[in-house]
Design a protein around this motif. Sequence first.
Motif, short mmCIF file in Angstrom:
data_model
loop_
_atom_site.label_atom_id
_atom_site.label_comp_id
_atom_site.label_asym_id
_atom_site.label_seq_id
_atom_site.Cartn_x
_atom_site.Cartn_y
_atom_site.Cartn_z
N UNK A 29 7.40 9.80 2.74
CA UNK A 29 6.22 8.92 2.78
C UNK A 29 6.44 7.67 1.94
N UNK A 30 7.00 7.84 0.76
CA UNK A 30 7.27 6.68 -0.09
C UNK A 30 8.31 5.76 0.54
N UNK A 31 9.33 6.32 1.17
CA UNK A 31 10.35 5.50 1.83
C UNK A 31 9.76 4.71 2.99
N UNK A 32 8.87 5.33 3.75
CA UNK A 32 8.20 4.61 4.84
C UNK A 32 7.38 3.46 4.29
N UNK A 33 6.70 3.68 3.18
CA UNK A 33 5.91 2.62 2.56
C UNK A 33 6.78 1.48 2.08
N UNK A 34 7.90 1.80 1.47
CA UNK A 34 8.83 0.76 1.00
C UNK A 34 9.40 -0.02 2.18
N UNK A 35 9.77 0.67 3.25
CA UNK A 35 10.30 -0.01 4.44
C UNK A 35 9.26 -0.95 5.05
N UNK A 36 8.03 -0.48 5.12
CA UNK A 36 6.96 -1.32 5.67
C UNK A 36 6.74 -2.56 4.82
N UNK A 37 6.71 -2.39 3.52
CA UNK A 37 6.53 -3.54 2.63
C UNK A 37 7.72 -4.49 2.72
N UNK A 38 8.92 -3.96 2.88
CA UNK A 38 10.11 -4.80 3.03
C UNK A 38 10.06 -5.62 4.29
#
Length: 118
Positions: A29-38
């Motif tokens: 979940x955190x990785x998906x959030x980081x990817x989206x923000x990137x």
Amino acid sequence: MKKYLLLVLIVLALFTIDHPLIKEPRDKLLQQGVDTLGETSQTQYSLAAKQARHEIAREIELSASEQAYLLDALATDEKVKVFHVRFCQEHELNLYFFGPKLNTICDIAAKAIKKAEF
């Protein structure tokens, strides 16, 4: 108020417990959030490049290979600057564009660079 405090405690527990059943989904979940923000920041950062590509496509009729080349060569604002320096200021040979087409692309790239600086 008690429900809010309980919710806060549960959220804190989920972020601090390292049990595999909790850790793996949390990391995904955190990785998906980081990817989206990137992706969002990259899109905002390359707004001038996107505008330059759109303006070039609007003013000049391009073949499929020329369009593919421009999508790659003008993908980000930094690539627009590199393109402008190489082919417009230093007059390197470009295998896809020359003459009036290259002059038009150089003008549009220069305008996009100026807009990105402000």
